[in-house]
Write a protein that holds these residues in place. Structure first.
Motif, PDB file in Angstrom:
ATOM      1  N   VAL A  81       0.870  -1.174   0.000  1.00 61.19           N
ATOM      2  CA  VAL A  81       0.000   0.000   0.000  1.00 61.19           C
ATOM      3  C   VAL A  81       0.902   1.218   0.000  1.00 61.19           C
ATOM      4  N   SER A  82       0.727   2.075  -0.976  1.00 67.16           N
ATOM      5  CA  SER A  82       1.521   3.295  -1.007  1.00 67.16           C
ATOM      6  C   SER A  82       0.599   4.486  -0.839  1.00 67.16           C
ATOM      7  N   ALA A  83       1.103   5.522  -0.196  1.00 68.34           N
ATOM      8  CA  ALA A  83       0.338   6.743   0.024  1.00 68.34           C
ATOM      9  C   ALA A  83       1.137   7.904  -0.538  1.00 68.34           C
ATOM     10  N   LYS A 105       3.013  -5.900   3.782  1.00 70.58           N
ATOM     11  CA  LYS A 105       1.978  -5.632   4.785  1.00 70.58           C
ATOM     12  C   LYS A 105       2.264  -4.373   5.608  1.00 70.58           C
ATOM     13  N   GLN A 106       2.929  -3.403   4.991  1.00 77.35           N
ATOM     14  CA  GLN A 106       3.241  -2.136   5.652  1.00 77.35           C
ATOM     15  C   GLN A 106       2.774  -0.992   4.771  1.00 77.35           C
ATOM     16  N   PRO A 107       2.225   0.065   5.377  1.00 79.57           N
ATOM     17  CA  PRO A 107       1.920   1.259   4.574  1.00 79.57           C
ATOM     18  C   PRO A 107       3.228   1.971   4.246  1.00 79.57           C
ATOM     19  N   VAL A 108       3.320   2.486   3.032  1.00 85.16           N
ATOM     20  CA  VAL A 108       4.529   3.182   2.594  1.00 85.16           C
ATOM     21  C   VAL A 108       4.131   4.557   2.062  1.00 85.16           C
ATOM     22  N   ALA A 109       4.691   5.599   2.657  1.00 85.28           N
ATOM     23  CA  ALA A 109       4.464   6.961   2.182  1.00 85.28           C
ATOM     24  C   ALA A 109       5.508   7.263   1.110  1.00 85.28           C
ATOM     25  N   VAL A 110       5.084   7.947   0.052  1.00 87.69           N
ATOM     26  CA  VAL A 110       5.980   8.280  -1.058  1.00 87.69           C
ATOM     27  C   VAL A 110       5.808   9.758  -1.370  1.00 87.69           C
ATOM     28  N   ALA A 111       6.925  10.494  -1.441  1.00 87.72           N
ATOM     29  CA  ALA A 111       6.869  11.917  -1.799  1.00 87.72           C
ATOM     30  C   ALA A 111       8.152  12.313  -2.496  1.00 87.72           C
TER      31      ALA A 111
END
Length: 58
Positions: free
Chosen positions: A3-5, A52-58
């Motif tokens: 999951v990427s945010a 199974k970890q959320p990953v923030a991308v910027a």
């Protein structure tokens, strides 16, 4: 499944210069190209730390 945010995604060309944070958000998240998000997501498929970890991308 990863999951990427992404921060605000735009239509700029991919430059592969982005930051990621596993399990937390990014401070001062900037815009990222949609192509950059795609590159980051493909890179996550090979990184066991992102499973199974959320990953923030910027």
């Amino acid at each position: 499944m990863d999951v990427s945010a992404p921060a605000a995604a735009d239509r700029r060309p991919a430059d592969r210069h982005y930051r990621t944070a596993i399990g937390t958000s990014l401070r001062g998240g900037a815009k990222i190209s949609r192509a950059g998000v795609a590159h980051a997501m493909l890179a996550m498929t090979e990184d066991p730390a992102t499973v199974k970890q959320p990953v923030a991308v910027a």
